[in-house]
Write an enzyme that holds these catalytic residues in place. Structure first.
Site, short mmCIF file in Angstrom:
data_model
loop_
_atom_site.label_atom_id
_atom_site.label_comp_id
_atom_site.label_asym_id
_atom_site.label_seq_id
_atom_site.Cartn_x
_atom_site.Cartn_y
_atom_site.Cartn_z
N HIS A 44 0.81 -1.22 0.00
CA HIS A 44 0.00 0.00 0.00
C HIS A 44 0.84 1.27 0.00
O HIS A 44 0.28 2.37 0.11
CB HIS A 44 -0.92 0.03 1.22
CG HIS A 44 -1.94 -1.07 1.24
ND1 HIS A 44 -2.95 -1.17 0.31
CD2 HIS A 44 -2.11 -2.12 2.09
CE1 HIS A 44 -3.69 -2.22 0.57
NE2 HIS A 44 -3.21 -2.82 1.65
N ARG A 69 6.19 -6.49 3.73
CA ARG A 69 4.85 -6.86 3.28
C ARG A 69 4.85 -6.74 1.76
O ARG A 69 4.90 -5.64 1.22
CB ARG A 69 3.78 -5.95 3.89
CG ARG A 69 2.38 -6.28 3.36
CD ARG A 69 1.27 -5.76 4.23
NE ARG A 69 1.13 -4.31 4.21
CZ ARG A 69 0.15 -3.64 4.83
NH1 ARG A 69 -0.76 -4.31 5.51
NH2 ARG A 69 0.10 -2.33 4.78
N ASP A 83 16.29 -11.36 -1.17
CA ASP A 83 17.63 -11.16 -1.70
C ASP A 83 18.16 -9.77 -1.43
O ASP A 83 19.37 -9.53 -1.55
CB ASP A 83 17.66 -11.46 -3.21
CG ASP A 83 17.58 -12.95 -3.50
OD1 ASP A 83 17.77 -13.75 -2.57
OD2 ASP A 83 17.34 -13.32 -4.67
N GLU A 148 -7.33 -11.56 6.60
CA GLU A 148 -8.09 -10.34 6.32
C GLU A 148 -9.30 -10.54 5.39
O GLU A 148 -9.82 -9.57 4.86
CB GLU A 148 -7.16 -9.28 5.71
CG GLU A 148 -6.27 -9.77 4.59
CD GLU A 148 -5.20 -8.78 4.19
OE1 GLU A 148 -5.32 -7.59 4.56
OE2 GLU A 148 -4.23 -9.17 3.51
N ASP A 174 -8.93 -4.48 6.42
CA ASP A 174 -9.39 -5.35 5.33
C ASP A 174 -10.43 -6.36 5.80
O ASP A 174 -11.38 -6.66 5.08
CB ASP A 174 -8.21 -6.08 4.69
CG ASP A 174 -7.54 -5.26 3.61
OD1 ASP A 174 -8.19 -4.99 2.58
OD2 ASP A 174 -6.37 -4.87 3.79
#
Length: 254
Positions: A44, A69, A83, A148, A174
């Site tokens: 987001h 996230r 990585d 969610e 959510d």
């Protein structure tokens, strides 16, 4: 101490901050507080790959674990975050046990998963030689699921039974939206849904996170209900503190 070690202690309670602000300066400041986890948001927030790497690197030298996230469940996005030095991945919108198993596979190297080797950057974050990264840290990556959706509620016991799920977070915004009662956190339907997640997590011994929790009372409430990880959002806390200052200034002008 690695996050996986902290999670292994059933009595240990952890702090976290979700960083919506795409800034290595913010990440460094938050990590220096002694917080356990910083969640760097790609889902987001306006965080690009270069900023993601800088924010992960900004946690080095602290006891703060960088969790990312990711945007979705695409293994390519997971691989890139790891990585670049992430210690943990937070997966959004996990609805079924099959999706949970796929998430676990994407954070593990073969033969137990599908993660490709490419620790050209990550090894520096963890201060080991490139070829020592897999052997030293390959099994220490944390898989975190966001709960969610209504579908996740229907499958919650099966999701938490998936081997390799290290922790989970209740996503209130959510979840309430999926239930058709967006933002109505006091609605009995929402309260019952959250309680179902809490019971399932306790039964499966999955460390559960929740929030936003900005006050001692909110934090105590979550811990009393069995949560192991609590925290907030940097941008919301920043606005709250500035709003308090603005209100104080205005009150002096009246």
């Amino acid at each position: 101490m690695m996050l996986k070690e902290k999670l292994a202690s059933r009595t240990r309670r952890l702090s976290c901050e979700v960083c919506i602000i795409p800034s290595a300066t913010v990440a460094q400041a938050v990590a220096s507080t002694g917080i356990d986890i910083i969640v760097i948001d790609r889902e987001h927030a306006a965080t690009n790959n270069e900023t993601l790497h800088a924010m992960i690197a900004a946690t080095q030298g602290t006891d703060c674990s960088p969790m990312v996230r990711v945007i979705d469940h695409n293994p390519a996005n997971v691989k890139l975050a790891l990585d670049l030095g992430a210690e943990a991945i937070m997966f959004p919108l996990v609805r079924t046990p099959d999706e949970a198993a796929a998430c676990v596979a994407s954070v593990r190297y073969p033969p137990n998963g599908i993660r490709g080797w490419g620790a050209f950057v990550a090894h520096s974050r963890w201060d080991v030689a490139p070829l020592d990264y897999l052997a030293t840290f390959g099994d220490k990556i944390v898989c975190c699921l966001l709960i969610e959706t209504v579908e996740a509620l229907d499958n919650i016991d099966a999701i938490f039974a998936v081997d390799g799920v290290d922790m989970a977070f209740v996503a209130p915004f959510d979840l309430s939206t999926s239930l058709g009662i967006s933002g109505e956190f006091g609605n009995p339907v929402f309260i019952d849904a959250v309680r179902k997640i809490e019971v399932a997590a306790k039964t499966a011994n999955i460390p559960l996170g929740g929030g936003p929790a900005n006050t001692k009372a909110e934090i105590d409430d979550l811990f009393s209900r069995g949560y192991r990880i609590v925290g907030g959002f940097d941008i919301l806390q920043l606005k709250r503190v500035v709003s308090e200052m603005v209100a104080a200034v205005k009150s002096c002008s009246e």
